[in-house]
Write an enzyme that holds these catalytic residues in place. Structure first.
Site, mmCIF file in Angstrom:
data_model
loop_
_atom_site.group_PDB
_atom_site.id
_atom_site.type_symbol
_atom_site.label_atom_id
_atom_site.label_comp_id
_atom_site.label_asym_id
_atom_site.label_seq_id
_atom_site.Cartn_x
_atom_site.Cartn_y
_atom_site.Cartn_z
ATOM 1 N N LYS A 22 0.808 -1.213 0.000
ATOM 2 C CA LYS A 22 0.000 0.000 0.000
ATOM 3 C C LYS A 22 0.850 1.275 0.000
ATOM 4 O O LYS A 22 0.558 2.224 -0.712
ATOM 5 C CB LYS A 22 -0.889 0.000 1.247
ATOM 6 C CG LYS A 22 -2.327 0.105 0.918
ATOM 7 C CD LYS A 22 -3.268 0.004 2.107
ATOM 8 C CE LYS A 22 -2.640 -0.097 3.471
ATOM 9 N NZ LYS A 22 -3.597 0.251 4.536
ATOM 10 N N ARG A 97 -12.027 2.868 9.220
ATOM 11 C CA ARG A 97 -11.811 1.468 9.584
ATOM 12 C C ARG A 97 -13.120 0.740 9.859
ATOM 13 O O ARG A 97 -13.150 -0.488 9.907
ATOM 14 C CB ARG A 97 -10.959 1.384 10.857
ATOM 15 C CG ARG A 97 -9.482 1.377 10.581
ATOM 16 C CD ARG A 97 -8.711 0.960 11.825
ATOM 17 N NE ARG A 97 -7.362 1.479 11.803
ATOM 18 C CZ ARG A 97 -6.394 0.996 11.045
ATOM 19 N NH1 ARG A 97 -6.618 -0.042 10.264
ATOM 20 N NH2 ARG A 97 -5.199 1.542 11.063
ATOM 21 N N ARG A 136 10.732 -14.311 4.351
ATOM 22 C CA ARG A 136 11.700 -13.212 4.263
ATOM 23 C C ARG A 136 12.753 -13.272 5.359
ATOM 24 O O ARG A 136 12.476 -13.606 6.496
ATOM 25 C CB ARG A 136 10.978 -11.865 4.407
ATOM 26 C CG ARG A 136 10.004 -11.578 3.309
ATOM 27 C CD ARG A 136 9.549 -10.143 3.329
ATOM 28 N NE ARG A 136 8.845 -9.771 4.550
ATOM 29 C CZ ARG A 136 7.906 -8.829 4.605
ATOM 30 N NH1 ARG A 136 7.587 -8.164 3.508
ATOM 31 N NH2 ARG A 136 7.314 -8.532 5.728
ATOM 32 N N ARG A 170 12.497 -11.293 11.126
ATOM 33 C CA ARG A 170 11.626 -10.588 12.069
ATOM 34 C C ARG A 170 10.704 -11.590 12.742
ATOM 35 O O ARG A 170 10.119 -12.444 12.098
ATOM 36 C CB ARG A 170 10.780 -9.553 11.321
ATOM 37 C CG ARG A 170 11.558 -8.312 10.958
ATOM 38 C CD ARG A 170 10.729 -7.399 10.109
ATOM 39 N NE ARG A 170 9.353 -7.290 10.632
ATOM 40 C CZ ARG A 170 8.515 -6.359 10.259
ATOM 41 N NH1 ARG A 170 8.880 -5.466 9.367
ATOM 42 N NH2 ARG A 170 7.297 -6.307 10.740
ATOM 43 N N ARG A 181 -2.740 -12.082 11.080
ATOM 44 C CA ARG A 181 -2.819 -10.670 10.696
ATOM 45 C C ARG A 181 -3.783 -10.509 9.519
ATOM 46 O O ARG A 181 -4.600 -9.603 9.478
ATOM 47 C CB ARG A 181 -1.421 -10.213 10.281
ATOM 48 C CG ARG A 181 -1.025 -8.819 10.718
ATOM 49 C CD ARG A 181 0.480 -8.705 10.925
ATOM 50 N NE ARG A 181 1.265 -8.952 9.725
ATOM 51 C CZ ARG A 181 2.576 -9.196 9.727
ATOM 52 N NH1 ARG A 181 3.250 -9.214 10.868
ATOM 53 N NH2 ARG A 181 3.228 -9.418 8.614
#
Ligand SMILES: [Zn+2]
Length: 227
Positions: A22, A97, A136, A170, A181
């Protein structure tokens, strides 16, 4: 002499889960169309720093550890939309939201005979997103990015760029966290998608392709919405 048409600033809403790109796409739209990206966090910080009425109200709430109410956010947005740099239009990121916020936004925009021109949903394939994000890792020394499937170092365990041999991941990039998520995102966003669908301004864009491919799709949608 041809009369110039005075167009209202465009209001675009960008919906997409974390990892859908985004931020990158919003920057592209800013450059291409002279739009301004407004994220809720930036809006609040700027209003607090400027010491506007709404900013002072927001500051008091935040200092007390509370959540800034929709009314305050709307007041801040009202001030911000009136600033000259927003004349071509804005990309809202992170607001609304909820459908209550979406209704409040519509009411605010109607004060100025404006409306949401397009709500653009960057659609992702959840399973593929999980694979992309969860794979990643980065070089601990120089920060070069790698991926288990898509971008391994040429020599196993050795950074292409700096020769470093330590890598880090991470903690919140593991598959389970990414999946939850995404689930939270869908749950939160589904009512908004319905809301804008009913208004006839929902645009869906497959966000799983190449970045420039997605950018071209977005350009088409935004160009159309701003006409
Ligand atoms: Zn390195």
């Amino acid at each position: 002499m041809q009369a110039e048409t005075i167009t209202k600033p465009a209001v675009l809403i960008l919906l997409g889960p974390p990892g859908a790109g985004k931020g990158t796409q919003a920057r592209m739209l800013e450059e291409k169309f002279g739009l301004v990206q407004l994220s809720t966090g930036d809006l609040l910080r700027a209003a607090v720093a400027a010491g506007t009425e709404a900013g002072k109200a927001a500051k008091a709430v935040m200092e007390a550890g509370g959540l800034v109410s929709d009314d305050i956010v709307i007041a801040i947005l009202r001030d911000r939309l009136a600033e000259p740099d927003c004349a071509r239009g804005v990309i809202l990121d992170g607001f609304p939201r909820t459908t209550v916020q979406a209704e409040a936004l519509d009411k605010l925009l109607s004060e100025n005979c404006q409306k949401v021109n397009a709500a653009i949903s960057l659609d992702v394939e959840d399973a593929e997103m999980v694979a992309r994000i969860a794979g990643r890792y980065t070089c601990a020394n120089c920060g070069e990015g790698y991926h288990d499937q898509f971008k391994q170092p040429k020599v196993e365990g050795v950074c292409d760029r700096c020769g470093g041999t330590a890598f880090s991941r991470r903690a919140d990039d593991n598959a389970e966290t990414v999946a939850s998520r995404l689930a939270a995102y869908h749950e939160q966003t589904a009512p908004l998608i319905d809301y804008y669908q009913r208004q006839g301004v929902l645009k869906r864009l497959n966000a799983m392709g190449q970045i420039d491919e997605i950018a071209r799709g977005l350009e088409g949608i935004v160009g159309e919405a701003m006409r």
